[in-house]
Design an enzyme around this catalytic site. Structure first.
Site, PDB file in Angstrom:
ATOM      1  N   HIS A   1      -5.394 -15.368  -0.657  1.00 34.41           N
ATOM      2  CA  HIS A   1      -5.195 -14.000   0.167  1.00 34.41           C
ATOM      3  C   HIS A   1      -6.077 -12.995  -0.286  1.00 34.41           C
ATOM      4  CE1 HIS A   1      -3.206 -11.175   2.948  1.00 34.41           C
ATOM      5  NE2 HIS A   1      -3.434 -10.312   2.028  1.00 34.41           N
TER       6      HIS A   1
ATOM      7  N   ASP B   1       8.526  -8.767   9.182  1.00 30.60           N
ATOM      8  CA  ASP B   1       7.391  -8.015   8.616  1.00 30.60           C
ATOM      9  C   ASP B   1       6.636  -7.355   9.829  1.00 30.60           C
ATOM     10  OD1 ASP B   1       5.200  -7.328   6.741  1.00 30.60           O
ATOM     11  OD2 ASP B   1       3.792  -8.317   7.711  1.00 30.60           O
TER      12      ASP B   1
ATOM     13  N   SER C   1       5.320  -7.323   2.024  1.00 30.18           N
ATOM     14  CA  SER C   1       4.623  -7.683   3.339  1.00 30.18           C
ATOM     15  C   SER C   1       3.595  -8.781   3.095  1.00 30.18           C
ATOM     16  CB  SER C   1       4.064  -6.378   3.931  1.00 30.18           C
ATOM     17  OG  SER C   1       3.292  -6.803   4.884  1.00 30.18           O
TER      18      SER C   1
ATOM     19  N   LYS D   1       4.399 -13.199   3.969  1.00 23.37           N
ATOM     20  CA  LYS D   1       3.552 -14.302   4.819  1.00 23.37           C
ATOM     21  C   LYS D   1       3.072 -15.190   4.216  1.00 23.37           C
ATOM     22  CE  LYS D   1       1.786 -10.267   6.090  1.00 23.37           C
ATOM     23  NZ  LYS D   1       1.191  -8.986   6.760  1.00 23.37           N
TER      24      LYS D   1
HETATM   25  N1  URA Z   1      -1.515  -6.162   4.365  1.00 29.26           N
HETATM   26  C1  URA Z   1      -0.146  -6.695   4.988  1.00 29.26           C
HETATM   27  O1  URA Z   1      -0.237  -7.680   5.212  1.00 29.26           O
HETATM   28  N2  URA Z   1       0.542  -5.617   4.865  1.00 29.26           N
HETATM   29  C2  URA Z   1       0.574  -4.567   4.099  1.00 29.26           C
HETATM   30  O2  URA Z   1       1.641  -4.175   4.095  1.00 29.26           O
HETATM   31  C3  URA Z   1      -0.895  -3.888   3.874  1.00 29.26           C
HETATM   32  C4  URA Z   1      -1.682  -4.788   4.114  1.00 29.26           C
END
Ligand code: URA
Length: 439
Positions: free
Chosen positions: A82, A161, A183, A187
């Site tokens: 990521h 989220d 957040s 994911k």
């Molecule tokens: N990207 C995300 O997925 N969540 C956030 O809170 C900030 C950036």
């Protein structure tokens, strides 16, 4: 338990228990907790922060608010990557096929950026025919067949989220390290991989503007990952200047293909090498980072990474001939060249200003529904540390109309600072957090 008391507790600087956080998150998803109450709690978190225990609990509550992918039917250690997002970041397009070529199964759920730049899905869709619309079952089936699938995140993943982020976006509570960490990691954990490599960007074109903030975010995310039972490593990388030379959508795919074919700009190759070396150790394909990095160099030069990318494009319905001949990608002709008005060295190349130029061309997304123009973009001919002579070109603007070309050219010109003192090329990677082999 009353929501009012939980808001007051956080407002007064106390930590919430796991049970309380669960009550809040599940209540918000069911709409038992109102937007006003959740916004008040988020603002209290913004000012008072959260302990690591609270942050882990919030992450896990969000993970279990929806579907968690079960990748256990795919043999091998699944590694996910990521990036916190930056200008010119096309690393996924190179790194993930490369890992698949090394035998690491890749189930990659990517996003569409809502900010200045296009996201990985937009970039991939600039390949004619390429579909990013795969269900989790289709992704798993494809990974069993060819070792890799890249698609959009399904709506059933981490609905908490989605709802909380939309509220944060309206209430100035996005820029908060524990909330960002929860957040992002919710994911990643729900996407089911066994190990996670995080590229945390630091600088003007990044969410985190300073190395200190990027380090804090990276450490928090690594701790969350480890506590959730996933091996997690974070790398802090420079985003004061854009990554690579190509900024846009199709133009970034072209640069990614050049890199997969053994070329590509120095900084992009370096980032793929560092992230790849770590990923190969986490995926059990290399013992140490240096060995992993050597494997990356081989996979980029022996055609294996490019061949895997071609397979990916073919399986997802795209025109695979672009891999051998990236000139087949629809890139708008260069409408303007930005020339240097002085001689010296590039001492600054502001990523945020380049991102604004990208937006002016229409390559990004102004709003969630806006469709980016995939053919426009910017090509940076000079980066920080390069010598330049007055009148020589600094960048090319690929635009579809004269007025956007003019605005973008002015911004690109503003982004460059030319000084007389020699400036070294910038170090790209400043820190590695977590194992393996942190330096
Ligand atoms: N990207 C995300 O997925 N969540 C956030 O809170 C900030 C950036």
């Amino acid at each position: 338990m009353r929501i009012y008391d939980l808001i007051m507790k956080k407002r007064d600087g106390y930590a919430l228990t796991a049970e309380e956080i669960n009550f809040l998150v599940t209540g918000y998803l069911r709409s038992d907790v109102s937007d006003a109450q959740m916004a008040a709690w988020l603002m209290a978190v913004y000012f008072n922060g959260m302990t690591l225990e609270e942050t882990v609990e919030l992450t896990l509550c969000m993970v279990h608010s929806g579907q968690v992918l079960d990748l256990s039917s795919i043999p091998g250690t699944k590694v996910d990557k990521h990036s916190t997002g930056g200008v010119g970041d096309k690393t996924t397009l190179i790194l993930m096929p490369l890992l698949a070529a090394a035998g690491i199964p890749v189930v990659k759920m990517s996003g569409r950026s809502l900010g200045y730049t296009g996201g990985t899905l937009d970039k991939l869709e600039s390949i004619p025919g390429f579909s990013t619309n795969l269900s989790p079952a289709e992704m798993i089936e494809q990974v069993k067949r060819i070792g890799i699938a890249i698609a959009g995140q399904t709506d059933s993943l981490v609905p908490a989220d989605k709802k909380i982020y939309a509220l944060r976006d309206l209430t100035a509570t996005v820029e908060c390290i524990p909330l960002i960490a929860a957040s992002v990691m919710s994911k990643k954990i729900a996407a089911g991989a066994d190990a996670i490599v995080l590229d945390v960007k630091s600088g003007s074109g990044a969410f985190m503007q300073t190395g200190t903030a990027a380090g804090e975010l990276a450490r928090t995310m690594v701790q969350i990952g480890e506590q959730a039972g996933k091996r997690t490593v974070a790398v802090i990388t420079d985003m004061d200047q854009p990554l690579g030379c190509a900024i846009g959508n199709a133009i970034e795919v072209r640069e990614a293909i050049e890199t997969l074919n053994g070329g590509g700009p120095r900084d992009l190759v370096e980032l793929v090498t560092v992230l790849g070396g770590i990923s190969l150790v986490l995926g059990g394909k290399a013992e140490r980072r240096e060995q992993g990095e050597e494997m990356v160099r081989q996979l980029l030069t022996n055609g294996a990474a490019a061949a895997k990318f071609r397979e990916l494009v073919r399986d997802q319905g795209g025109d695979e001939s672009v891999v051998a001949d990236p000139s087949r990608l629809a890139i708008a002709p260069a409408a303007r060249t930005v020339n240097s008005v002085s001689s010296g060295y590039v001492t600054r190349l502001d990523a945020l200003t380049i991102a604004r130029a990208e937006t002016a061309l229409g390559a990004g997304r102004g709003a969630a529904t806006a469709t980016p123009d995939l053919s426009v973009g910017i090509y940076l001919l000079e980066k920080i540390g390069d010598a330049i002579t007055s009148g020589e070109p600094l960048a090319k603007i690929h635009a579809l109309d004269e007025s956007s070309a003019q605005i973008a050219a002015r911004l690109v010109s503003d982004a460059y600072v030319i000084g007389t003192a020699h400036t070294d090329h910038r170090p790209l990677v400043s820190e590695v957090i977590g194992t393996p082999d942190p330096e």
